[in-house]
Design a protein around this motif. Sequence first.
Motif, PDB file in Angstrom:
ATOM      1  N   ASN A   8       0.821  -1.213   0.000  1.00  0.00           N
ATOM      2  CA  ASN A   8       0.000   0.000   0.000  1.00  0.00           C
ATOM      3  C   ASN A   8       0.855   1.263   0.000  1.00  0.00           C
ATOM      4  O   ASN A   8       0.386   2.323  -0.418  1.00  0.00           O
ATOM      5  CB  ASN A   8      -0.945   0.017   1.202  1.00  0.00           C
ATOM      6  CG  ASN A   8      -2.005  -1.053   1.104  1.00  0.00           C
ATOM      7  OD1 ASN A   8      -2.515  -1.341   0.028  1.00  0.00           O
ATOM      8  ND2 ASN A   8      -2.327  -1.669   2.230  1.00  0.00           N
ATOM      9  N   ARG A   9       2.088   1.170   0.474  1.00  0.00           N
ATOM     10  CA  ARG A   9       2.987   2.328   0.495  1.00  0.00           C
ATOM     11  C   ARG A   9       3.910   2.379  -0.714  1.00  0.00           C
ATOM     12  O   ARG A   9       4.568   3.384  -0.954  1.00  0.00           O
ATOM     13  CB  ARG A   9       3.818   2.309   1.773  1.00  0.00           C
ATOM     14  CG  ARG A   9       2.952   2.457   3.024  1.00  0.00           C
ATOM     15  CD  ARG A   9       3.779   2.595   4.252  1.00  0.00           C
ATOM     16  NE  ARG A   9       4.410   3.917   4.200  1.00  0.00           N
ATOM     17  CZ  ARG A   9       5.103   4.438   5.196  1.00  0.00           C
ATOM     18  NH1 ARG A   9       5.271   3.773   6.306  1.00  0.00           N
ATOM     19  NH2 ARG A   9       5.643   5.633   5.082  1.00  0.00           N
ATOM     20  N   CYS A  10       3.965   1.303  -1.457  1.00  0.00           N
ATOM     21  CA  CYS A  10       4.880   1.203  -2.596  1.00  0.00           C
ATOM     22  C   CYS A  10       4.451   2.173  -3.702  1.00  0.00           C
ATOM     23  O   CYS A  10       3.279   2.269  -4.050  1.00  0.00           O
ATOM     24  CB  CYS A  10       4.874  -0.232  -3.130  1.00  0.00           C
ATOM     25  SG  CYS A  10       5.948  -0.473  -4.564  1.00  0.00           S
ATOM     26  N   CYS A  11       5.434   2.883  -4.259  1.00  0.00           N
ATOM     27  CA  CYS A  11       5.152   3.804  -5.365  1.00  0.00           C
ATOM     28  C   CYS A  11       5.780   3.311  -6.680  1.00  0.00           C
ATOM     29  O   CYS A  11       5.898   4.066  -7.632  1.00  0.00           O
ATOM     30  CB  CYS A  11       5.608   5.214  -5.021  1.00  0.00           C
ATOM     31  SG  CYS A  11       7.369   5.366  -4.734  1.00  0.00           S
ATOM     32  N   SER A  12       6.199   2.048  -6.700  1.00  0.00           N
ATOM     33  CA  SER A  12       6.693   1.388  -7.914  1.00  0.00           C
ATOM     34  C   SER A  12       7.945   2.014  -8.508  1.00  0.00           C
ATOM     35  O   SER A  12       8.140   1.972  -9.716  1.00  0.00           O
ATOM     36  CB  SER A  12       5.594   1.336  -8.989  1.00  0.00           C
ATOM     37  OG  SER A  12       4.436   0.730  -8.486  1.00  0.00           O
ATOM     38  N   SER A  13       8.810   2.572  -7.667  1.00  0.00           N
ATOM     39  CA  SER A  13      10.028   3.192  -8.197  1.00  0.00           C
ATOM     40  C   SER A  13      11.037   2.162  -8.675  1.00  0.00           C
ATOM     41  O   SER A  13      11.863   2.454  -9.540  1.00  0.00           O
ATOM     42  CB  SER A  13      10.678   4.095  -7.143  1.00  0.00           C
ATOM     43  OG  SER A  13      11.323   3.304  -6.151  1.00  0.00           O
ATOM     44  N   GLY A  14      11.013   0.972  -8.081  1.00  0.00           N
ATOM     45  CA  GLY A  14      11.947  -0.080  -8.478  1.00  0.00           C
ATOM     46  C   GLY A  14      13.318   0.029  -7.851  1.00  0.00           C
ATOM     47  O   GLY A  14      14.218  -0.738  -8.191  1.00  0.00           O
ATOM     48  N   MET A  15      13.503   0.964  -6.933  1.00  0.00           N
ATOM     49  CA  MET A  15      14.808   1.127  -6.280  1.00  0.00           C
ATOM     50  C   MET A  15      15.226  -0.157  -5.562  1.00  0.00           C
ATOM     51  O   MET A  15      16.395  -0.535  -5.595  1.00  0.00           O
ATOM     52  CB  MET A  15      14.771   2.289  -5.281  1.00  0.00           C
ATOM     53  CG  MET A  15      14.581   3.645  -5.903  1.00  0.00           C
ATOM     54  SD  MET A  15      15.963   4.147  -6.942  1.00  0.00           S
ATOM     55  CE  MET A  15      17.232   4.354  -5.711  1.00  0.00           C
ATOM     56  N   CYS A  16      14.283  -0.816  -4.927  1.00  0.00           N
ATOM     57  CA  CYS A  16      14.596  -2.042  -4.193  1.00  0.00           C
ATOM     58  C   CYS A  16      15.083  -3.131  -5.141  1.00  0.00           C
ATOM     59  O   CYS A  16      16.054  -3.833  -4.856  1.00  0.00           O
ATOM     60  CB  CYS A  16      13.392  -2.517  -3.391  1.00  0.00           C
ATOM     61  SG  CYS A  16      11.888  -2.740  -4.373  1.00  0.00           S
TER      62      CYS A  16
END
Length: 76
Positions: A8-16
């Motif tokens: 729910n907090r993920c903004c899909s940046s893909g940094m991880c």
Amino acid sequence: MQVSVDRNRCCSSGMCVMNVPEVFDQDDDDSLVKLRQTTLRSDQFADVRLAAELCPGGAITVVEDEPESSSESEAG
């Protein structure tokens, strides 16, 4: 160490995924974070901590294991 993700907090940046692709992945349907593995090796700890720090949505939580007390380890 334990790691969890809050989709729910993920903004899909893909940094991880860029930092620790063996631990994190993005869902093919919505691009939100998902864990590829739940048991971490000690050589992954630093990278997972960094991924949590860099996550713009704060979607990754790292909980460190509590060290054993020295009196317990000496008694054994």
